[in-house]
Design an enzyme around this catalytic site. Sequence first.
Site, PDB file in Angstrom:
ATOM      1  N   LYS A 140      52.596  38.984  33.394  1.00  0.00           N
ATOM      2  CA  LYS A 140      51.464  38.809  34.317  1.00  0.00           C
ATOM      3  C   LYS A 140      51.607  39.703  35.545  1.00  0.00           C
ATOM      4  CE  LYS A 140      49.155  35.616  31.994  1.00  0.00           C
ATOM      5  NZ  LYS A 140      47.842  35.861  31.374  1.00  0.00           N
ATOM      6  N   SER A 164      45.127  35.870  35.017  1.00  0.00           N
ATOM      7  CA  SER A 164      46.525  36.066  35.394  1.00  0.00           C
ATOM      8  C   SER A 164      47.245  34.714  35.498  1.00  0.00           C
ATOM      9  CB  SER A 164      46.536  36.834  36.728  1.00  0.00           C
ATOM     10  OG  SER A 164      47.836  37.110  37.141  1.00  0.00           O
TER      11      SER A 164
END
Length: 276
Positions: free
Chosen positions: A166, A148
């Site tokens: 994300k 991420s």
Amino acid sequence: MTALDVLPKDLLKGKTAFVTGGGSGINLGIAKAFAATGANVAICGRTESKLEVAAAELRALGAKVSISVADVRDAAAVVAAVEKTQAELGTIDTMVCGAAGNFNAPAEIMSPNGFRTVIDIDLIGSFNAARAAFEQLKQTRGNLLFVSAGQAYTPIKFQAHAGAAKAGVENLMKNLALEWGAYGIRSNSIVPGPIADTEGLERLSQPAGKEAWLRSVPLGRFGAIEEVAAMAVVLSSPIAAYVTGSQVVVDGGFALPGWGAITQAAEDAMAAGATS
Ligand code: COA
């Protein structure tokens, strides 16, 4: 000594990890950490020559390696890559959804296609990989690991596309932890901060410059790829057997000064003798 050196060399012996985007950068670092702790490794990416160089590094660490030329935006290509891995290495225990694309661009001039491209690679590509691995991870009671970024929860300028992508990845990670926990599949994310010698830091630290970024890291230094990679191994090992739905931040505290300019102004004022 690196973070990796303290992990047992046979921690993942007999396991296989598939790393999307594993031909370079942090994802290659993650692939190497799996290899260094006993796992076999499959990597996919868009450029065969990059994958071949990476494969040689992974083999030198003792891993059996499978490479596939596959763009994560192409669901069928990812399915084919998973099948090739199964044929060459056997069952898969970990799927690392790492492939990502990024650039700095003000939202007001970003083209819809530029925005969509990053959503396609980061978010849709992560789903494609997770979905392609599902039946296999169900059999191995394996795990998903999403790579991420801090933009998922703290917006920064010129990152509208990556932040949205994300944030979606984080929600997907949690949703799959919820749905696939019943099959024994764990799903977690790792959030690298500013990591030295990465394309991400090179790209994103402009135009502010690396010094400005360094001032924002409470630990006072950039991270090392091995520090992210070691955490990826831990999250994929029995050490984390009861960890799922978690976002593990490896950023030296970078996300903490979220009030950026205010924090800096307060620090400057204190240094100049201000009292409150
Ligand atoms: N600023 C603004 N828009 C940009 C851009 C930039 N720096 N780079 C690409 N775009 C836009 C393009 O203009 C295009 O939109 P358009 O058709 O409206 O003109 C769209 O994004 C797609 O670009 P394209 O180069 O065709 O996509 P691609 O699939 O070949 O490459 C990228 C994907 C853009 C993410 C490319 O940077 C990439 O491949 N990156 C991989 C590595 C990476 O980003 N690593 C960093 C990880 S942090």
